[in-house]
Design an enzyme around this catalytic site. Structure first.
Site, mmCIF file in Angstrom:
data_model
loop_
_atom_site.group_PDB
_atom_site.id
_atom_site.type_symbol
_atom_site.label_atom_id
_atom_site.label_comp_id
_atom_site.label_asym_id
_atom_site.label_seq_id
_atom_site.Cartn_x
_atom_site.Cartn_y
_atom_site.Cartn_z
ATOM 1 N N ARG A 1 -14.570 -6.843 -0.781
ATOM 2 C CA ARG A 1 -13.930 -6.525 0.492
ATOM 3 C C ARG A 1 -13.391 -5.095 0.454
ATOM 4 O O ARG A 1 -12.787 -4.659 -0.498
ATOM 5 C CB ARG A 1 -12.799 -7.506 0.764
ATOM 6 C CG ARG A 1 -12.032 -7.253 2.071
ATOM 7 C CD ARG A 1 -10.758 -6.467 1.850
ATOM 8 N NE ARG A 1 -9.950 -6.324 3.072
ATOM 9 C CZ ARG A 1 -8.864 -5.588 3.154
ATOM 10 N NH1 ARG A 1 -8.425 -4.920 2.097
ATOM 11 N NH2 ARG A 1 -8.191 -5.513 4.295
ATOM 12 N N ILE A 2 -13.609 -4.345 1.527
ATOM 13 C CA ILE A 2 -13.086 -2.987 1.659
ATOM 14 C C ILE A 2 -12.173 -2.948 2.869
ATOM 15 O O ILE A 2 -12.514 -3.452 3.944
ATOM 16 C CB ILE A 2 -14.234 -1.974 1.806
ATOM 17 C CG1 ILE A 2 -15.031 -1.902 0.498
ATOM 18 C CG2 ILE A 2 -13.700 -0.590 2.182
ATOM 19 C CD1 ILE A 2 -16.303 -1.105 0.580
ATOM 20 N N GLY A 3 -10.997 -2.376 2.688
ATOM 21 C CA GLY A 3 -10.012 -2.331 3.758
ATOM 22 C C GLY A 3 -9.995 -1.011 4.496
ATOM 23 O O GLY A 3 -10.948 -0.220 4.451
ATOM 24 N N ASP A 4 -8.869 -0.752 5.153
ATOM 25 C CA ASP A 4 -8.771 0.446 5.985
ATOM 26 C C ASP A 4 -8.505 1.718 5.201
ATOM 27 O O ASP A 4 -8.852 2.815 5.643
ATOM 28 C CB ASP A 4 -7.643 0.269 7.004
ATOM 29 C CG ASP A 4 -6.276 0.210 6.333
ATOM 30 O OD1 ASP A 4 -5.509 1.188 6.429
ATOM 31 O OD2 ASP A 4 -5.976 -0.804 5.697
ATOM 32 N N THR B 1 -0.642 1.675 7.003
ATOM 33 C CA THR B 1 -0.474 0.532 6.106
ATOM 34 C C THR B 1 -0.322 -0.724 6.954
ATOM 35 O O THR B 1 0.096 -0.656 8.109
ATOM 36 C CB THR B 1 0.760 0.723 5.198
ATOM 37 O OG1 THR B 1 0.902 -0.423 4.337
ATOM 38 C CG2 THR B 1 2.037 0.898 5.995
ATOM 39 N N GLY B 2 -0.672 -1.869 6.380
ATOM 40 C CA GLY B 2 -0.584 -3.122 7.121
ATOM 41 C C GLY B 2 -1.819 -3.956 6.919
ATOM 42 O O GLY B 2 -2.381 -4.009 5.823
ATOM 43 N N THR C 1 0.842 -1.188 0.000
ATOM 44 C CA THR C 1 0.000 0.000 0.000
ATOM 45 C C THR C 1 0.880 1.242 0.000
ATOM 46 O O THR C 1 1.975 1.227 0.534
ATOM 47 C CB THR C 1 -0.885 -0.026 1.250
ATOM 48 O OG1 THR C 1 -1.787 -1.127 1.155
ATOM 49 C CG2 THR C 1 -1.673 1.269 1.416
#
Length: 329
Positions: A215-218, A237-238, A187
């Site tokens: 799927r939606i991430g942070d 990030t992570g 990212t």
């Protein structure tokens, strides 16, 4: 007070044995983007312009997990997401589920500036992109051979992979965090404060290898992977699910706001409070302080300040190869 910026290209279990041919192109891109952002800030460009400019360049680099280098869903498709936020006004914009937009970060900014909303996703975001005339490509443009191979390996092992994660030698990592040795994409994000003290942040990603479609991430979740206010700007990030659970970016700002902690202490406390091996972030404060911290083995990162400090690094300590050193601009 003075201008400052920091950028990242992903965090995770980055081995020191990472070969030069995989390490150097990423470091070279970070250096180039650092030079670009620093020059823009010296020229008086606003922080938001600089954060967007830097992230666009990182999106265009296939070595990172954003834009051209975005990893693939379990269906073999790309679903990109991005977010921008302006600290002084709290204006923000976010997008998810993009498959044709060359620079997701710029579409996120258009959502902020051209709509009454904060977040657009999938078909609605793609339709807005066409309406705004932003550059698009056929979805095949974003599907690289490296990422086809990463998806094949992930499916074979029944894994969902985060950035730069590998099993420990002689020890099998949990299924949700396993990744093959060559999974080396990350990212991207940038935070900046300009000479007027304005703060901004921008983050962009392709998500997880072999993630479920939808799927939606942070990254596009304001307060999780991306946040800025009048005190600081943060890009994380992570592992997205952990970053969302711990509201990482907002918590840094909240500790500064409500506990009166300096940026470095606030960021260190938030990262230490997340599960080990899951979080990294870059941040700047309104007075030009820079912080780059992670609880992973390493994080591709870079920073520069008006006072003359500049750094490009991966791991937390300098070594003989110079992967964490000061460099002149």
């Amino acid at each position: 007070m003075g201008w400052a910026l920091a950028l990242h290209g992903g965090a995770g279990d980055i081995p020191r044995s990472l070969p030069p041919e995989r390490r150097e192109p990423r470091l070279a891109t970070l250096r180039r983007c650092l030079d670009l952002g620093a020059a823009a800030l010296r020229d008086g460009r606003p922080a938001l312009d600089v954060a967007e400019l830097v992230v666009r360049e990182l999106e265009n680099c296939p070595h990172f997990n954003a834009g051209r280098g975005s990893v693939l869903t379990t269906d073999g498709t790309v679903e990109m997401e991005a977010c921008v936020m302006e600290g002084g006004t709290l204006r923000c914009g976010a997008v998810s589920g993009l498959s044709t937009v060359v620079n997701a970060v710029s579409l996120a900014r258009l959502v902020m500036e051209k709509t009454p909303h904060i977040y657009l996703a999938f078909d609605g975001a793609e339709a807005f992109a066409r309406e705004q005339g932003v550059e698009t490509k056929d979805p095949s443009h974003f599907i690289t051979e490296d990422n086809i191979e990463r998806l094949r390996q992930a499916k074979e092992a029944n894994r969902v992979q985060i950035d730069y994660t590998q099993p420990m030698k002689g020890q099998e990592a949990p299924k949700e965090t396993q990744a093959p040795m060559d999974d080396k994409t990350g990212t991207v994000g940038c935070v900046a404060v300009d000479t007027a003290g304005n703060l901004a942040t921008a983050t962009s990603t392709g998500g997880l290898v072999n993630k479920m479609s939808g799927r939606i991430g942070d990254t596009p979740v304001v307060g999780a992977g991306t946040y800025a206010n009048a005190l600081c700007a943060v890009s994380a990030t992570g592992k997205g699910e952990e970053i969302i659970r711990h509201t990482v970016a907002r918590d840094v700002a909240a500790l500064m706001e409500h506990r009166d902690l300096p940026l470095r202490d606030a960021a260190a406390r938030v990262v230490a409070g997340a599960p080990r091996g899951t979080v990294g972030l870059v941040a700047v404060s309104a007075d030009g302080e820079v912080c780059m911290v992670h609880n992973t083995t390493g994080m591709f990162r870079a920073c520069a300040t008006e006072a003359g400090h500049a750094e490009v690094g991966i791991w937390t300590d300098a070594d003989a190869n110079g992967e964490s050193v000061s460099v002149g601009l």
